[in-house]
Design a protein around this motif. Sequence first.
Motif, PDB file in Angstrom:
ATOM      1  N   TYR A   1      51.206  38.136  48.648  1.00  0.00           N
ATOM      2  CA  TYR A   1      49.976  37.648  49.262  1.00  0.00           C
ATOM      3  C   TYR A   1      49.187  36.804  48.274  1.00  0.00           C
ATOM      4  N   ALA A   2      48.329  35.975  48.812  1.00  0.00           N
ATOM      5  CA  ALA A   2      47.356  35.210  48.036  1.00  0.00           C
ATOM      6  C   ALA A   2      45.988  35.456  48.668  1.00  0.00           C
ATOM      7  N   GLU A   3      44.936  34.974  48.006  1.00  0.00           N
ATOM      8  CA  GLU A   3      43.583  35.256  48.481  1.00  0.00           C
ATOM      9  C   GLU A   3      42.664  34.068  48.236  1.00  0.00           C
ATOM     10  N   VAL A   4      41.507  34.133  48.852  1.00  0.00           N
ATOM     11  CA  VAL A   4      40.387  33.280  48.480  1.00  0.00           C
ATOM     12  C   VAL A   4      39.265  34.206  48.068  1.00  0.00           C
ATOM     13  N   ILE A   5      38.614  33.911  46.948  1.00  0.00           N
ATOM     14  CA  ILE A   5      37.538  34.765  46.457  1.00  0.00           C
ATOM     15  C   ILE A   5      36.253  33.970  46.319  1.00  0.00           C
ATOM     16  N   GLY A   6      35.142  34.646  46.514  1.00  0.00           N
ATOM     17  CA  GLY A   6      33.853  34.004  46.375  1.00  0.00           C
ATOM     18  C   GLY A   6      32.736  34.969  46.674  1.00  0.00           C
ATOM     19  N   ASP A   7      31.510  34.512  46.550  1.00  0.00           N
ATOM     20  CA  ASP A   7      30.323  35.317  46.827  1.00  0.00           C
ATOM     21  C   ASP A   7      29.213  34.391  47.325  1.00  0.00           C
ATOM     22  N   PRO A   8      29.067  34.245  48.667  1.00  0.00           N
ATOM     23  CA  PRO A   8      29.701  34.991  49.765  1.00  0.00           C
ATOM     24  C   PRO A   8      31.102  34.456  50.066  1.00  0.00           C
TER      25      PRO A   8
ATOM     26  N   PRO B   1      30.643  31.396  43.582  1.00  0.00           N
ATOM     27  CA  PRO B   1      30.155  30.629  42.419  1.00  0.00           C
ATOM     28  C   PRO B   1      31.073  30.738  41.206  1.00  0.00           C
ATOM     29  N   HIS B   2      32.379  30.895  41.400  1.00  0.00           N
ATOM     30  CA  HIS B   2      33.284  31.295  40.314  1.00  0.00           C
ATOM     31  C   HIS B   2      34.081  30.177  39.658  1.00  0.00           C
TER      32      HIS B   2
ATOM     33  N   LEU C   1      34.103  39.744  38.745  1.00  0.00           N
ATOM     34  CA  LEU C   1      35.168  38.760  38.559  1.00  0.00           C
ATOM     35  C   LEU C   1      36.159  39.115  37.446  1.00  0.00           C
ATOM     36  N   PRO C   2      35.723  39.460  36.231  1.00  0.00           N
ATOM     37  CA  PRO C   2      36.701  39.796  35.187  1.00  0.00           C
ATOM     38  C   PRO C   2      37.603  40.964  35.580  1.00  0.00           C
ATOM     39  N   GLY C   3      37.026  42.003  36.193  1.00  0.00           N
ATOM     40  CA  GLY C   3      37.821  43.148  36.612  1.00  0.00           C
ATOM     41  C   GLY C   3      38.795  42.796  37.711  1.00  0.00           C
ATOM     42  N   TYR C   4      38.371  41.926  38.625  1.00  0.00           N
ATOM     43  CA  TYR C   4      39.259  41.478  39.704  1.00  0.00           C
ATOM     44  C   TYR C   4      40.485  40.784  39.129  1.00  0.00           C
ATOM     45  N   ILE C   5      40.267  39.888  38.172  1.00  0.00           N
ATOM     46  CA  ILE C   5      41.373  39.140  37.573  1.00  0.00           C
ATOM     47  C   ILE C   5      42.353  40.075  36.880  1.00  0.00           C
ATOM     48  N   GLU C   6      41.840  41.045  36.128  1.00  0.00           N
ATOM     49  CA  GLU C   6      42.722  41.972  35.422  1.00  0.00           C
ATOM     50  C   GLU C   6      43.511  42.835  36.396  1.00  0.00           C
ATOM     51  N   GLN C   7      42.877  43.249  37.475  1.00  0.00           N
ATOM     52  CA  GLN C   7      43.565  44.062  38.485  1.00  0.00           C
ATOM     53  C   GLN C   7      44.686  43.279  39.153  1.00  0.00           C
ATOM     54  N   ARG C   8      44.404  42.045  39.551  1.00  0.00           N
ATOM     55  CA  ARG C   8      45.413  41.230  40.221  1.00  0.00           C
ATOM     56  C   ARG C   8      46.524  40.805  39.251  1.00  0.00           C
ATOM     57  N   ARG C   9      46.181  40.627  38.014  1.00  0.00           N
ATOM     58  CA  ARG C   9      47.182  40.244  37.015  1.00  0.00           C
ATOM     59  C   ARG C   9      48.315  41.279  36.965  1.00  0.00           C
ATOM     60  N   ALA C  10      47.984  42.529  37.235  1.00  0.00           N
ATOM     61  CA  ALA C  10      48.957  43.614  37.157  1.00  0.00           C
ATOM     62  C   ALA C  10      49.714  43.835  38.468  1.00  0.00           C
TER      63      ALA C  10
ATOM     64  N   ASP D   1      51.133  37.052  53.159  1.00  0.00           N
ATOM     65  CA  ASP D   1      49.792  37.161  53.720  1.00  0.00           C
ATOM     66  C   ASP D   1      48.810  36.368  52.865  1.00  0.00           C
ATOM     67  N   TYR D   2      47.682  36.049  53.467  1.00  0.00           N
ATOM     68  CA  TYR D   2      46.593  35.366  52.756  1.00  0.00           C
ATOM     69  C   TYR D   2      45.288  35.997  53.223  1.00  0.00           C
ATOM     70  N   ARG D   3      44.468  36.438  52.274  1.00  0.00           N
ATOM     71  CA  ARG D   3      43.294  37.235  52.590  1.00  0.00           C
ATOM     72  C   ARG D   3      42.030  36.662  51.959  1.00  0.00           C
ATOM     73  N   ALA D   4      40.892  37.059  52.487  1.00  0.00           N
ATOM     74  CA  ALA D   4      39.596  36.758  51.877  1.00  0.00           C
ATOM     75  C   ALA D   4      39.120  37.997  51.137  1.00  0.00           C
ATOM     76  N   CYS D   5      38.608  37.812  49.945  1.00  0.00           N
ATOM     77  CA  CYS D   5      38.153  38.942  49.134  1.00  0.00           C
ATOM     78  C   CYS D   5      36.785  38.617  48.538  1.00  0.00           C
ATOM     79  N   HIS D   6      35.804  39.455  48.872  1.00  0.00           N
ATOM     80  CA  HIS D   6      34.453  39.266  48.340  1.00  0.00           C
ATOM     81  C   HIS D   6      34.401  39.762  46.900  1.00  0.00           C
ATOM     82  N   VAL D   7      34.114  38.859  45.982  1.00  0.00           N
ATOM     83  CA  VAL D   7      34.046  39.188  44.557  1.00  0.00           C
ATOM     84  C   VAL D   7      32.729  38.650  44.003  1.00  0.00           C
ATOM     85  N   THR D   8      31.899  39.523  43.462  1.00  0.00           N
ATOM     86  CA  THR D   8      30.644  39.099  42.853  1.00  0.00           C
ATOM     87  C   THR D   8      30.905  38.606  41.429  1.00  0.00           C
ATOM     88  N   PRO D   9      29.970  37.887  40.835  1.00  0.00           N
ATOM     89  CA  PRO D   9      30.166  37.447  39.452  1.00  0.00           C
ATOM     90  C   PRO D   9      30.433  38.596  38.490  1.00  0.00           C
ATOM     91  N   GLU D  10      29.759  39.720  38.715  1.00  0.00           N
ATOM     92  CA  GLU D  10      29.951  40.874  37.827  1.00  0.00           C
ATOM     93  C   GLU D  10      31.351  41.471  37.976  1.00  0.00           C
TER      94      GLU D  10
END
Length: 272
Positions: A7-14, A68-69, A47-56, A36-45
């Motif tokens: 899957y891939a995603e689009v991230i942003g806030d909103p 705003p990323h 963002l770093p954790g999201y990237i590390e989680q998806r990296r794995a 699949d392709y999904r939308a994922c709400h990610v706040t600026p705070e």
Amino acid sequence: MNTDITYAEVIGDPIAQSKSPLIHKFWLERLDIKADYRACHVTPEELPGYIEQRRADPLWRGCNVTIPHKIAMLDLVADPGGVREKIGAMNTIVRQADGSLIGTNTDAAGFFAPIADIDWSGKHAVVIGAGGAARAVLFALKQAGVGEITIVARNGLKATGLLMQASAKGSVLPMDAQLPAADLLINASPLGMTGQAPLEVDLDPLPADALVYDLVYAPLKTGLLRAAKQRDLAVVDGLDMLIGQAALAFELFFGATPPMEDDDQLRKLLTA
């Protein structure tokens, strides 16, 4: 939802306004790709954790990045193509087979595709906004040989920095300034988007052959485009750029070329 497919995603806030899932799911279905392709709400705070989680996650192919990323992402992934120096913003992150993440920018090519048949050499363009989208627009305009670029922005210092980074001849105006008589007007800000403040601009200074391009696609018929049509000016809406940049990202995520012959059906779906 099938959690065992890539899957891939689009991230942003909103992120609720994003039409990217509709586009990518449409192409996946047309090509019979089991992904699949999904939308994922990610706040600026987050963002770093999201990237590390998806990296794995070996099933994650990557993500598109929206407000705003786009600038913050520069510090979180590898930049083999020199996007930081060339544009200064990333809108597409791709996971490599070894688990490394690289960033690129498909906004510039996606933005320019609808107006590529026009000779912009020596012309005057006005860009409203000084964020990630504006950076990609400036890069594309400079590559197209635009002679002068005026940036209209709240933050004059930031806008001046964008002009310098793009090595572009031009000037900066505040939001309430009168527009110059430019050949091309681009709204690269979120103003006029659903949930955002309206974009209030007087189009009277534009010549009759000017083109008005609004990157906002929700709503599709923005106040800016309605005002331009009242003056019988040529217009380009945000779906053209959205579909163009999405097509480039789709190939990076899923290794297949989108069926662009189905564009009419896709636009009907996006405007339903």
